[in-house]
Design a protein around this motif. Structure first.
Motif, short mmCIF file in Angstrom:
data_model
loop_
_atom_site.label_atom_id
_atom_site.label_comp_id
_atom_site.label_asym_id
_atom_site.label_seq_id
_atom_site.Cartn_x
_atom_site.Cartn_y
_atom_site.Cartn_z
N ARG A 91 0.80 -1.23 0.00
CA ARG A 91 0.00 0.00 0.00
C ARG A 91 0.83 1.28 0.00
NH1 ARG A 91 -3.82 -3.31 3.33
NH2 ARG A 91 -2.37 -3.03 5.04
N ILE A 92 1.46 1.58 -1.12
CA ILE A 92 2.23 2.83 -1.23
C ILE A 92 1.29 3.91 -1.75
CG2 ILE A 92 4.28 3.91 -2.18
CD1 ILE A 92 5.15 1.01 -2.98
N PRO A 93 1.19 5.04 -1.04
CA PRO A 93 0.32 6.12 -1.51
C PRO A 93 0.88 6.75 -2.79
CG PRO A 93 0.99 6.46 0.77
CD PRO A 93 1.84 5.37 0.23
N GLY A 94 0.03 7.50 -3.48
CA GLY A 94 0.49 8.21 -4.67
C GLY A 94 -0.31 7.84 -5.89
N THR A 95 0.21 8.26 -7.06
CA THR A 95 -0.48 7.98 -8.31
C THR A 95 -0.19 6.54 -8.73
OG1 THR A 95 1.43 8.83 -9.49
CG2 THR A 95 -0.35 10.38 -9.05
N ARG A 96 -0.83 6.13 -9.82
CA ARG A 96 -0.65 4.76 -10.30
C ARG A 96 -0.11 4.76 -11.73
NH1 ARG A 96 -3.03 1.39 -6.86
NH2 ARG A 96 -3.13 -0.29 -8.37
N THR A 128 11.42 4.21 3.84
CA THR A 128 10.44 3.61 2.94
C THR A 128 9.97 4.61 1.89
OG1 THR A 128 8.49 2.19 2.88
CG2 THR A 128 8.34 4.15 4.28
N VAL A 129 9.29 4.08 0.88
CA VAL A 129 8.73 4.95 -0.16
C VAL A 129 7.39 5.46 0.37
CG1 VAL A 129 7.87 5.04 -2.53
CG2 VAL A 129 9.89 3.66 -1.99
N ALA A 130 7.28 6.80 0.49
CA ALA A 130 6.08 7.37 1.09
C ALA A 130 5.10 7.89 0.04
CB ALA A 130 6.48 8.52 2.02
N TYR A 131 5.58 8.13 -1.17
CA TYR A 131 4.67 8.64 -2.21
C TYR A 131 5.25 8.36 -3.59
CZ TYR A 131 0.67 11.40 -3.67
OH TYR A 131 -0.55 11.77 -4.19
N VAL A 132 4.34 8.06 -4.54
CA VAL A 132 4.74 7.84 -5.93
C VAL A 132 4.22 9.00 -6.76
CG1 VAL A 132 4.36 6.38 -7.96
CG2 VAL A 132 4.77 5.31 -5.73
N HIS A 133 5.08 9.63 -7.57
CA HIS A 133 4.68 10.75 -8.42
C HIS A 133 4.76 10.36 -9.89
CE1 HIS A 133 5.29 13.56 -4.96
NE2 HIS A 133 6.22 12.67 -4.64
N GLY A 134 3.95 11.04 -10.71
CA GLY A 134 3.98 10.80 -12.16
C GLY A 134 2.60 10.43 -12.65
N ARG A 135 2.24 10.90 -13.86
CA ARG A 135 0.90 10.63 -14.34
C ARG A 135 0.87 9.36 -15.18
NH1 ARG A 135 -1.53 12.55 -18.76
NH2 ARG A 135 -3.71 11.92 -18.75
N ASP A 136 1.56 9.35 -16.32
CA ASP A 136 1.56 8.17 -17.17
C ASP A 136 2.71 7.23 -16.78
OD1 ASP A 136 -0.61 9.08 -18.59
OD2 ASP A 136 0.66 10.32 -19.87
N ARG A 137 3.88 7.84 -16.59
CA ARG A 137 5.06 7.06 -16.20
C ARG A 137 5.54 7.60 -14.86
NH1 ARG A 137 7.90 2.40 -18.08
NH2 ARG A 137 9.70 2.37 -16.72
N ASP A 176 13.05 13.62 -2.15
CA ASP A 176 12.59 13.06 -3.42
C ASP A 176 13.72 12.35 -4.16
OD1 ASP A 176 10.12 14.00 -2.92
OD2 ASP A 176 10.17 15.63 -4.39
N VAL A 177 13.37 11.27 -4.83
CA VAL A 177 14.34 10.54 -5.64
C VAL A 177 13.76 10.44 -7.05
CG1 VAL A 177 15.55 8.35 -5.99
CG2 VAL A 177 15.11 9.17 -3.66
N ASP A 216 12.63 6.47 -13.17
CA ASP A 216 11.58 6.12 -14.13
C ASP A 216 11.05 4.71 -13.90
OD1 ASP A 216 13.46 4.41 -15.24
OD2 ASP A 216 13.98 5.75 -16.88
N THR A 217 11.61 4.05 -12.89
CA THR A 217 11.17 2.69 -12.58
C THR A 217 11.30 2.46 -11.08
OG1 THR A 217 12.00 1.94 -14.71
CG2 THR A 217 11.56 0.24 -13.09
N LEU A 218 10.30 1.82 -10.51
CA LEU A 218 10.37 1.43 -9.10
C LEU A 218 10.20 -0.08 -9.03
CD1 LEU A 218 10.38 2.01 -6.03
CD2 LEU A 218 7.91 2.39 -6.19
#
Lengths: 427, 144
Positions: free
Chosen positions: A136-141, A222-231, A253-254, A257-259
């Motif tokens: 369950r990482i918050p942020g975009t998908r 830990t990863v607290a948020y994912v950013h990015g719309r398409d990628r 922030d890091v 283009d891939t997690l």
């Protein structure tokens, strides 16, 4: 023979990875002639085919092999033993009739929908990875978030690179191996982020996959948020407090283009569950007797579908044992039921098998909850074994002799891992 | 001048923090190890750190697009990236047998070869034609 399938078998093995191949060979060893391996991939070998790094086979072959080499040696043995292998086939269900004979329904790329009759079945479906959803990482998908093992499949089997700037969540061995692998392929690995204060991978992998390439390992982060719309464009990472909640005041922030996600494995037991076989909630695998038989008579399990192993060599050993008992079963041998229940006690997360019989020697596999050193394992009042250390990431194995169990008159045996008492020393 | 180099032992999961005291190239002492393996490891890492390496190369005419390969002996740690780059220039055609030498005396060191880690059969042209065209190394990861 590769690609051959007949109507009737003694043992059908679901899954053609190291566990499946080991089980099939075990069944052949005990004299069962009709053995079939089913695998959903275009070729047997399982996850070994994508694990191109070395480190396999030290126990079984006494030499260090890569995954594909280990797989090929076994596949060759399987073919030499005249075991049928049907790749590109998916088991959609197993029906059991009143006589105990089993009908395995198979969707096969080459044969269409077929049913195969067998006396016993070995479940060897392996495990799969926990995904982003599981943590369950918050942020975009956005796209660009995948499990480390999937990335491994893309890179090593298909020849795709998942991206150029990689961040890795979780320090499991697959994540560490992929950090090195992608570096060798010319990618930049920004860092490995691990929630716990220690790495979940082998020290060897931390040193040889990260330190050798100056890849930072951030513990308690830990990863607290994912950013990015398409990628995916960047991630926000944060150190965690002792309650494992991210401290956003210290976040940074890091860009990536891939997690890759490497946060653990779960045995793949949908087929098992559909059959109504009893599962262990801790291992996620079936409950098994000392013959590795599940709660359904004539249905056996081994390898990572039973519990996640550290080494393929251990999978092979366990699988050969399961195969031997499955072969015995198909030839009509019925061993007396186990009469001793094994239960995890202090600092023991789980133990496999779940029951024992005094009729033969047993190898017990267990995992501890927390690291402890030095310590001792106590099995009821039967035996004690001192150990230099135990770690949650390392499976503990020991043997119980039948003469010890013969003296035991209870029905429940509790296993504890305890600190050494004053004056006790490990030799 | 006495200097100290730090290592983490990889011999077992304990991972002892090792300290190696040295005067230029001369090792004086290894401390922090709980067993002999630690001292041996630190000495090896100090004098000649070596790693085994495995990667994949492009293959055509096979079911898969990549062939796993390894370097038959351990190479010096600093040569890893150079070695990987060199291996990636290789292109092979199926069929390949396990253990087949693809690049002899690689890096100029005798007896250190690049070998195939598995066999791959040749499959019918029609089946590979569409695969190899479409499945070149993708440029994924480039945000549009």
């Amino acid at each position: 023979m590769l690609g051959r399938v007949e109507k009737k078998y003694g043992v059908v093995v679901v899954g053609g990875g190291p566990a499946g191949m080991g089980a099939a060979l075990g069944a052949r060893d005990c004299g069962e002639e009709k053995v079939l391996i089913l695998d959903r991939e275009p070729e047997a070998g399982g996850i070994l085919l994508q694990c191109i790094h070395s480190g396999f086979g030290m126990h079984y072959f006494r030499e260090e092999l890569t995954g594909p080499e280990y797989a090929e040696r076994f596949l060759q043995k399987v073919i030499d033993h005249d075991i049928d292998v049907l790749p590109g086939s998916y088991v959609s269900g197993v029906a059991v009739d009143s006589g105990g004979s089993k009908k395995v329904r198979i969707m096969s790329e080459s044969h269409g929908l077929i049913t195969v009759e067998t006396k016993s079945v070995v479940l060897a479906m392996g495990c799969r990875e926990r995904t982003r959803g599981a943590v369950r990482i918050p942020g975009t998908r956005p796209s660009g978030i995948l499990t480390a093992g999937l990335a491994q499949k893309f890179v090593n089997l298909k020849g795709y690179l998942p991206g150029k700037r990689i961040a890795i969540l979780g320090s499991g061995d697959i994540g560490l191996i992929m950090a090195r692998r992608l570096t060798l392929e010319g990618c930049r690995v920004e860092g490995v982020f691990e929630l716990m204060p220690y790495s979940n991978g082998l020290t060897r992998n931390v040193v040889q996959c990260l330190e050798d390439f100056d890849i930072p390992l951030h513990l308690s982060t830990t990863v607290a948020y994912v950013h990015g719309r398409d990628r995916i464009e960047k991630i926000t990472v944060a150190p965690v407090n002792p309650d494992l909640k991210p401290d956003m005041s210290r976040a940074w922030d890091v860009p990536c283009d891939t997690l890759l996600i490497s946060v653990g494995l779960i045995p793949e037991n949908e087929l098992t569950q559909n059959l109504g076989i009893g599962l262990d909630v801790v291992t996620g695998g079936p409950l098994v007797s000392s013959t590795l038989e599940t709660s359904m008579p004539g249905m056996f399990a081994c390898g990572n579908v039973l519990h996640v192993h550290d080494l393929v060599d251990y999978v092979t050993r366990e699988a050969m044992l399961a195969g031997r008992f499955a072969g015995e079963w198909s030839k009509g041998v019925r061993r007396p039921k186990d009469n001793i229940r094994l239960v995890p006690g202090d600092n023991v997360r789980y133990c496999v098998p779940h029951t024992l019989s005094p009729e033969r020697e047993h190898t017990i596999h267990l995992r501890c909850k927390a690291a402890m050193k030095p310590c001792k394992i106590r099995v009821g009042s039967l035996m004690e074994k001192k150990l230099r250390f135990v770690f949650p990431a390392e499976m503990i194995m020991f043997k119980i002799k039948p003469d010890l169990l013969d003296k035991f008159h209870g029905d429940t045996l509790r296993i504890d891992i305890l600190p050494l008492e004053k004056g006790e020393r490990v030799d | 001048m006495i200097e100290i180099k730090k290592y983490i032992c990889i011999g077992c999961p304990v991972g002892c923090p090792l300290q190696l005291e040295h005067e230029k190239d001369r090792i004086r002492e290894v401390t922090g190890n709980e067993c002999n393996r630690g001292a041996k490891y630190a000495r090896q890492e100090f004098t000649d750190p070596r790693r085994s390496i495995s990667t994949t190369v492009q293959i055509s005419g096979a079911l898969r697009q990549r062939l796993p390969v390894k370097v038959s002996g351990a190479i010096h740690k600093d040569q890893i990236l150079e070695a990987a780059r060199k291996i990636h220039e290789l292109k092979v055609m199926a069929p390949v047998e396990i253990g087949q030498v693809l690049f002899k005396d690689f890096l100029g060191e005798k007896g250190i070869d690049v070998v195939a880690c598995r066999s791959m059969k040749r499959i019918a042209e029609a089946m590979t034609a569409c695969r190899t065209k479409k499945h070149r190394r993708s440029k994924a990861g480039k945000p549009e």
